[in-house]
Enzyme design. Structure first.
Site, short mmCIF file in Angstrom:
data_model
loop_
_atom_site.label_atom_id
_atom_site.label_comp_id
_atom_site.label_asym_id
_atom_site.label_seq_id
_atom_site.Cartn_x
_atom_site.Cartn_y
_atom_site.Cartn_z
CG ASP A 293 2.54 1.17 2.42
OD1 ASP A 293 3.61 0.53 2.45
OD2 ASP A 293 2.06 1.74 3.41
CD GLN B 33 -3.99 -6.98 -4.68
OE1 GLN B 33 -4.87 -6.45 -5.34
NE2 GLN B 33 -3.46 -6.40 -3.60
CD GLU C 70 -3.35 -2.53 7.00
OE1 GLU C 70 -2.42 -1.96 7.61
OE2 GLU C 70 -4.35 -1.93 6.58
CG ASP C 71 -4.26 -6.56 1.09
OD1 ASP C 71 -4.05 -7.05 -0.02
OD2 ASP C 71 -5.39 -6.20 1.48
#
Ligand code: TRH
Length: 409
Positions: free
Chosen positions: A30, A287, A305-306
């Site tokens: 999220d 990231q 998801e990411d």
């Protein structure tokens, strides 16, 4: 945060103010998605962005410069604001609030021009009132979870009437042009191509992680939830003729990995050899570094998801551990993506890939599917690159959001 809607000259003008609300359910996705989106709206669209996050500890894992104790802070042009997510909209009594929590006084908060309610996290009621009280009410968007299911395109952009005369629009990311697209930073694909065409850059990056890529070794990254298929998969890799180096950032799979290795505690950069398989624990990366890890590997095992999207931008074969849902609802999502992704693959490759993804997401034995995949590996490598090229021709979600707002004005 002063609404600067008036600065707009018919939607082709200056910056708008955006509030993105994120409530961390579990894991990192999220906040991983909303933090990436917030940075992109600032960096590429010069928007004024405030990211509301209810778990600053989790945010700090993805933004090492963040201080989990500061209720308000600025990072990469994004104003980060702590909020107390209360789905029942009850005012939490003081003793219920964690010491570091600071519930903003929403009555004094000016609602932004655009409000993104990420993953239906439920905005504070007082904030919604502020949205409605503006001269021009805020544009309210519900950013949905990523899915390849057919129905998504039909629901993308639909309004839903809310109290106080507000409209909430459902905004779906997706893999096809009739959706909101995917998160993709400008220049990402070119940057990834340059990196992958530069063996020295790859080696330098891997060395910075303490990884020495062995000649003829297949590099595999592993980021997944706990998985009953892990043991059979590792057994197969260990028994293979071709050596594999398994690079595992700290995460939920470590306990099972330790059990398979027969060690009590894996430490950072420990290396354990079992047959043709060498396992190495890595730290949880930034990231950008996680992107480079994905770009450096020959196969990426990802989840949620990411990281799932980031692995597709790496243009390498991937194995996806989808976020498990009740009544196996996640298997429909998995099959919907496989239907899209396997288009254009030979029957042998499509069948082998689907067999492996189903086994991995059902906790089944991986030996057979792993063997079958090896026969079609070159095709899968070429396919993953073609898929990335096809996907990257689509609009990216930050541009789609700005365009949606300008059309709405
Ligand atoms: O952490 P996740 O399992 O998050 C999940 C999913 O988003 C799921 O869709 C959602 O329903 C659930 O949360 C609530 O997986 P995901 O989405 O890949 O997010 C992980 C983030 O962590 C992603 O932004 C990549 C980042 N990451 C790093 O920054 N460094 C690392 O070393 C690793 C392994 C990941």
């Amino acid at each position: 945060m002063t609404p600067i809607l008036s600065a707009f000259d018919g939607g082709f003008g200056m910056r708008a103010s955006w509030d993105i609300f994120c409530s961390v359910i579990d894991n990192f996705g999220d906040i991983g998605v909303t933090w990436r989106l917030a940075r992109q709206l600032v960096a590429e669209h010069d928007q004024e962005v405030r990211l509301w996050v209810d778990d600053l500890e989790c945010f700090a894992r993805l933004c090492p410069a963040a201080n989990a104790k500061d209720a308000q802070q600025l990072h990469q042009g994004v104003r980060v604001q702590h909020w107390l997510h209360d789905p029942l909209q009850q005012d939490p009594s003081p003793q219920d609030q964690p010491p570091s929590a600071s519930a903003p006084d929403y009555s004094s908060v000016k609602a932004a021009d655009v409000v993104i309610e990420a993953f239906a996290c439920q905005l504070p009621d007082a904030y919604i009132a502020a949205m409605a009280q503006r001269a021009r009410p805020s544009l309210w968007l519900n950013l949905e979870y990523l899915s390849a299911e057919d129905w998504v395109a039909g629901c993308h952009g639909l309004p839903s009437l809310q109290p106080r005369g507000l409209q909430k629009y459902f905004f779906f990311p997706g893999f096809t042009p009739d959706t909101g697209g995917l998160l993709r930073e400008a220049g990402l694909i070119e940057q990834r191509r340059r990196f992958q065409q530069d063996p020295a850059a790859r080696q330098q990056f891997l060395n910075s992680l303490g990884v020495i890529a062995q000649k003829n070794s297949r590099l595999v990254s592993l980021f997944s939830y706990e998985n009953k298929s892990l043991f059979s998969w590792l057994d197969t890799l260990a028994a293979a003729t071709r050596p594999t180096q398994l690079l595992v950032p700290q995460g939920r799979i470590i306990a099972e990995l330790q059990e398979w290795l027969g060690v009590k505690q894996l430490s950072l950069n420990d290396q354990h050899q079992r047959g043709a398989l060498k396992v190495q624990l890595l730290p949880f990366l930034s990231q950008p570094d996680y992107d480079r890890l994905l770009w450096s590997c020959d196969l990426n095992v990802v989840r949620g998801e990411d990281s799932f999207v980031r692995a597709q931008w790496a243009a390498k074969p991937l194995l996806w551990h989808i976020y498990p849902q009740q009544e196996n609802a996640h298997m429909d999502k998995l099959d919907a993506f496989l239907k899209l992704y396997c288009h254009g693959l030979s029957p042998a490759a499509g069948t082998a890939l689907q067999a492996q993804w189903h086994a991995w997401n059902s906790g089944l034995n991986m030996a057979k599917s792993e063997q079958a995949l090896r026969q079609v590996w070159p095709e899968l490598e070429a396919h993953s690159d073609a898929w990335c090229t096809q996907l990257s021709a689509q609009i990216n979600i930050s541009t789609a959001l700005v365009q949606f707002f300008r059309k709405w004005l």
